[in-house]
Scaffold this active site. Structure first.
Site, PDB file in Angstrom:
ATOM      1  CB  CYS A   1     166.253 102.105 105.421  1.00  0.00           C
ATOM      2  SG  CYS A   1     166.853 103.451 104.374  1.00  0.00           S
ATOM      3  CB  CYS A   2     169.466  98.011 104.542  1.00  0.00           C
ATOM      4  SG  CYS A   2     170.696  99.077 105.331  1.00  0.00           S
TER       5      CYS A   2
ATOM      6  CB  CYS B   1     173.512 105.365 102.794  1.00  0.00           C
ATOM      7  SG  CYS B   1     172.859 104.201 101.578  1.00  0.00           S
TER       8      CYS B   1
ATOM      9  CB  CYS C   1     173.723 104.705 107.700  1.00  0.00           C
ATOM     10  SG  CYS C   1     171.921 104.822 107.745  1.00  0.00           S
TER      11      CYS C   1
ATOM     12  CB  CYS D   1     173.579  96.840 103.975  1.00  0.00           C
ATOM     13  SG  CYS D   1     174.203  95.822 102.614  1.00  0.00           S
TER      14      CYS D   1
END
Length: 255
Positions: free
Chosen positions: A133-134, A214, A217, A240
């Site tokens: 995702c990062c 984000c 998170c 990240c």
């Protein structure tokens, strides 16, 4: 002697990274002990004139570095990695600081829509695979946005986490130079500067968010916890990927 088993692009990146490592060590020896604003003057006006950007999260401590950069050159490109999952308060804070400091070149690094549709159609990748995702939402977009910039400015500080305790003012990041003018600053230094210049705090700080990324998170930090304890809580993850050494090199970005 060149290694014949390495493709030419890999050899070129390796050589560029070696040059950056040597240059960063030289710059850190020469300028690393200057005050933050003097480091920025050297980097923005002399060393990388017209070829350096500030990457800002517009997070809890961002106002300080943005203010320092604005004192040197308000036209310095400022890049926000807009993941599509930032707090609304962060976007509002971005607009407030940009206007207040007179920044004239704000840019957004945004994830590729097709890759998001392929790998994260339901927007829950942060839960099942936070590393990917990062990469999709932060690492790849920033690599694309930095383009041909040979250097960029980071707001990281040594006190923030154990992984940052040895942070230099100038470091190599793949083929680029990363400048960390606030590396030696303490939390007290940041707070004092913000108070001296009457800089607004991120609106979520008063609610216990001391390191803001984000929305999915980021959690509140409890009294006595590390400032970054609220990031990726419960996971063996502290960065990240943007600031993981050579993390974006595999993308061919030169970072």
């Amino acid at each position: 002697m060149e290694r014949p088993d390495l493709p030419v692009p890999e050899i070129s990146r390796a050589r560029a990274a070696e040059r950056a490592t040597s240059l960063a060590a030289h710059l850190d020896r020469r300028f690393g002990r200057l005050d933050a604003v003097d480091i920025l003057r050297e980097a923005i006006r002399n060393l990388f004139r017209g070829r350096i950007a500030l990457v800002s999260s517009f997070g809890a401590d961002s106002a300080v570095l943005l203010h320092l950069v604005a004192q040197v050159d308000r036209a310095t490109p400022v890049v926000l990695v807009d993941t599509g999952q930032l707090f609304d308060e962060t976007l509002a804070y971005r607009d407030e600081l940009t206007a207040r400091l007179g920044l004239t070149d704000l840019r957004a690094a945004q994830p590729d829509a097709e890759r998001l549709a392929r790998f994260d159609p339901e927007k829950f990748l942060w839960q099942s695979n936070p590393e990917l995702c990062c990469r999709l939402r932060k690492v790849e977009p920033l690599a694309q946005s930095l383009g041909d910039f040979p250097a960029w400015i980071s707001g990281r500080k040594r006190f923030q986490a154990a992984t940052r305790e040895e942070l230099p003012a100038f470091e190599a990041d793949g083929a680029r130079i990363k400048v960390n003018p606030l590396a030696a600053w303490s939390a007290e230094d940041v707070a004092a500067y913000r108070a001296e210049h009457d800089l607004p705090a991120h609106p979520l700080v008063k609610h216990g968010f001391l390191s803001i990324g984000c929305m999915p998170c980021t959690t509140r930090v409890k009294p006595g916890e590390d400032a970054r304890a609220g990031r990726w809580r419960g996971l063996a993850k502290v960065e990240c990927g943007i600031h993981t050494r050579n993390a974006m090199e595999s993308e061919g970005s030169g970072i």
